[in-house]
Design a protein around this motif. Structure first.
Motif, PDB file in Angstrom:
ATOM      1  N   ALA A  83      35.667  38.200-118.404  1.00 39.47           N
ATOM      2  CA  ALA A  83      36.338  38.218-117.101  1.00 39.47           C
ATOM      3  C   ALA A  83      36.397  39.663-116.606  1.00 39.47           C
ATOM      4  N   ASP A  84      35.227  40.172-116.169  1.00 32.98           N
ATOM      5  CA  ASP A  84      35.108  41.607-115.896  1.00 32.98           C
ATOM      6  C   ASP A  84      35.142  41.941-114.409  1.00 32.98           C
ATOM      7  N   ASP A  85      35.738  41.071-113.589  1.00 30.87           N
ATOM      8  CA  ASP A  85      35.876  41.418-112.183  1.00 30.87           C
ATOM      9  C   ASP A  85      36.916  42.523-112.040  1.00 30.87           C
ATOM     10  N   ASN A  86      36.905  43.185-110.888  1.00 34.59           N
ATOM     11  CA  ASN A  86      37.768  44.343-110.689  1.00 34.59           C
ATOM     12  C   ASN A  86      39.244  44.019-110.874  1.00 34.59           C
ATOM     13  N   MET A  87      39.671  42.820-110.444  1.00 35.59           N
ATOM     14  CA  MET A  87      41.073  42.467-110.556  1.00 35.59           C
ATOM     15  C   MET A  87      41.527  42.469-112.010  1.00 35.59           C
ATOM     16  N   ASN A  88      40.696  41.879-112.903  1.00 29.63           N
ATOM     17  CA  ASN A  88      41.063  41.835-114.322  1.00 29.63           C
ATOM     18  C   ASN A  88      41.032  43.217-114.959  1.00 29.63           C
ATOM     19  N   ILE A  89      40.073  44.040-114.543  1.00 32.84           N
ATOM     20  CA  ILE A  89      39.999  45.393-115.091  1.00 32.84           C
ATOM     21  C   ILE A  89      41.233  46.196-114.686  1.00 32.84           C
ATOM     22  N   VAL A  90      41.609  46.114-113.407  1.00 31.91           N
ATOM     23  CA  VAL A  90      42.798  46.813-112.930  1.00 31.91           C
ATOM     24  C   VAL A  90      44.052  46.282-113.625  1.00 31.91           C
ATOM     25  N   MET A  91      44.128  44.953-113.758  1.00 28.14           N
ATOM     26  CA  MET A  91      45.280  44.351-114.424  1.00 28.14           C
ATOM     27  C   MET A  91      45.381  44.833-115.872  1.00 28.14           C
ATOM     28  N   ALA A  92      44.244  44.886-116.551  1.00 30.66           N
ATOM     29  CA  ALA A  92      44.235  45.335-117.949  1.00 30.66           C
ATOM     30  C   ALA A  92      44.781  46.755-118.075  1.00 30.66           C
ATOM     31  N   MET A  93      44.364  47.634-117.174  1.00 33.88           N
ATOM     32  CA  MET A  93      44.830  49.015-117.225  1.00 33.88           C
ATOM     33  C   MET A  93      46.317  49.105-116.864  1.00 33.88           C
ATOM     34  N   ASN A  94      46.718  48.329-115.857  1.00 29.48           N
ATOM     35  CA  ASN A  94      48.112  48.368-115.422  1.00 29.48           C
ATOM     36  C   ASN A  94      49.075  47.801-116.463  1.00 29.48           C
ATOM     37  N   MET A  95      48.584  46.881-117.285  1.00 32.49           N
ATOM     38  CA  MET A  95      49.430  46.272-118.308  1.00 32.49           C
ATOM     39  C   MET A  95      49.551  47.145-119.553  1.00 32.49           C
ATOM     40  N   GLY A  96      48.813  48.263-119.565  1.00 30.98           N
ATOM     41  CA  GLY A  96      48.919  49.179-120.702  1.00 30.98           C
ATOM     42  C   GLY A  96      47.670  49.291-121.543  1.00 30.98           C
ATOM     43  N   GLY A  97      46.554  48.725-121.042  1.00 31.44           N
ATOM     44  CA  GLY A  97      45.299  48.832-121.778  1.00 31.44           C
ATOM     45  C   GLY A  97      44.737  50.240-121.704  1.00 31.44           C
ATOM     46  N   ASP A  98      43.943  50.614-122.707  1.00 31.63           N
ATOM     47  CA  ASP A  98      43.368  51.957-122.760  1.00 31.63           C
ATOM     48  C   ASP A  98      41.901  51.992-122.366  1.00 31.63           C
ATOM     49  N   ASP A  99      41.237  50.838-122.415  1.00 34.88           N
ATOM     50  CA  ASP A  99      39.835  50.758-121.993  1.00 34.88           C
ATOM     51  C   ASP A  99      39.487  49.288-121.811  1.00 34.88           C
ATOM     52  N   PHE A 100      38.342  49.026-121.177  1.00 34.87           N
ATOM     53  CA  PHE A 100      37.903  47.660-120.907  1.00 34.87           C
ATOM     54  C   PHE A 100      36.409  47.580-121.179  1.00 34.87           C
TER      55      PHE A 100
END
Length: 226
Positions: A83-100
Motif C-alpha cells: 500500500a505505497d500510495d502517498n497517503m499511506n506513506i505520509v500516514m506511516a511517517m506521521n504515526m511515528g515511522g522512520d522509513d517506508f
C-alpha cells in the motif's frame, strides 16, 4: 559483537521467512510476530533494536501498532507494504515511522535501509560496524574490506565468506558451515564454487600486500588469525 535485534510484523509467512533468513545472514537476531493480537507484548518481551511493520495485518493494522508502540518506546519502525500510495506513506511517517519500503522489494535494499535507520537512531551506541583481524578490516556497512586504509571491493559471496571466517578468527571453520551461511543448504552447492571464491579473496588480499591470510586446514576447513 552483539547482533542487532529485528522484530518482523508481517502476516505473509513466505515474506516473513525470506526477510528473516536474509537478515540472519547479516548476523542480525530476528524474531517474527507470532500473535497478531499481542504485538506490543511481543515487542516488550523481545526488546528489538528495530521493527519491520506491514500495514495490512489481521485484527489491527500497522498504523495502530505503531501508535501503540510509540506510547512506550522510541524503537525505530520501518514500514513494509504494498500500500505505497502517498497517503499511506505520509500516514506511516506521521504515526511515528522512520522509513517506508514498498513491496515488492529487493532484500539488499531492505538491509541497507535498515542499517541506515539503525545508524541514524543509535549513532555511536550502535554495535560495531567492522571486524578487524591484523591489518585487515571488514566493513559491515558497505561489504568491503580495507588493508591499511586501502579499500577492496568484494562480491556478496566473498564478503559473507570473509565475514564468517573473521567472526571466528583463530578457529577452524568447516566448508559445510561456510556453504550453509552462503546458500542455506549445502546439499545444493557446487563444492568447487566455494574454492573459487576463497581463491579470489586470497588474490585480492595478496594484491594489497596481505599473504596467507586464509589458511587451509585439509579435511577440516579454513582459518584466519592463527
Amino acid at each position: 559483537m552483539a547482533a542487532n535485534k529485528v522484530f518482523i510484523v508481517e502476516d505473509d509467512a513466505v515474506i516473513a521467512r525470506a526477510v528473516a533468513a536474509h537478515l540472519t545472514t547479516w548476523q542480525m537476531q530476528v524474531q517474527c510476530a507470532g500473535n497478531f493480537e499481542k504485538i506490543t507484548e511481543e515487542v516488550e518481551d523481545f526488546q528489538p533494536d528495530i521493527i519491520i511493520m506491514d500495514i495490512k495485518l489481521p485484527y489491527y493494522n500497522g498504523f495502530y501498532w505503531c501508535a501503540e508502540i510509540r506510547k512506550t518506546s522510541k524503537v525505530p519502525i520501518v514500514f513494509l507494504s504494498s500500500a505505497d500510495d502517498n497517503m499511506n506513506i505520509v500516514m506511516a511517517m506521521n504515526m511515528g515511522g522512520d522509513d517506508f519500503i514498498a513491496k515488492p522489494f529487493d532484500l539488499q535494499v531492505l538491509t541497507a535501509k535498515l542499517q541506515a535507520v539503525l545508524r541514524r537512531s543509535y549513532g555511536s551506541k550502535l554495535t560495531s560496524h567492522s571486524i578487524e583481524c591484523g591489518e585487515v578490516v571488514l566493513n559491515l556497512n558497505d561489504t568491503s574490506v580495507a588493508v591499511r586504509g586501502e579499500k577492496i571491493d568484494l562480491t556478496k559471496n566473498e564478503f559473507l565468506i570473509l565475514k564468517t571466517l573473521m567472526e571466528k578468527q583463530g578457529k577452524v571453520v568447516s566448508r559445510e558451515e561456510i556453504m550453509e551461511r552462503l546458500w542455506g543448504n549445502d546439499e545444493f552447492v557446487d563444492d568447487n564454487t566455494l574454492t573459487v571464491n576463497i581463491t579470489r579473496i586470497r588474490k585480492k588480499l595478496e594484491a594489497a600486500g596481505v599473504n596467507d591470510f586464509i589458511t587451509t586446514k585439509r579435511g577440516l576447513g579454513y582459518l584466519v588469525g592463527a
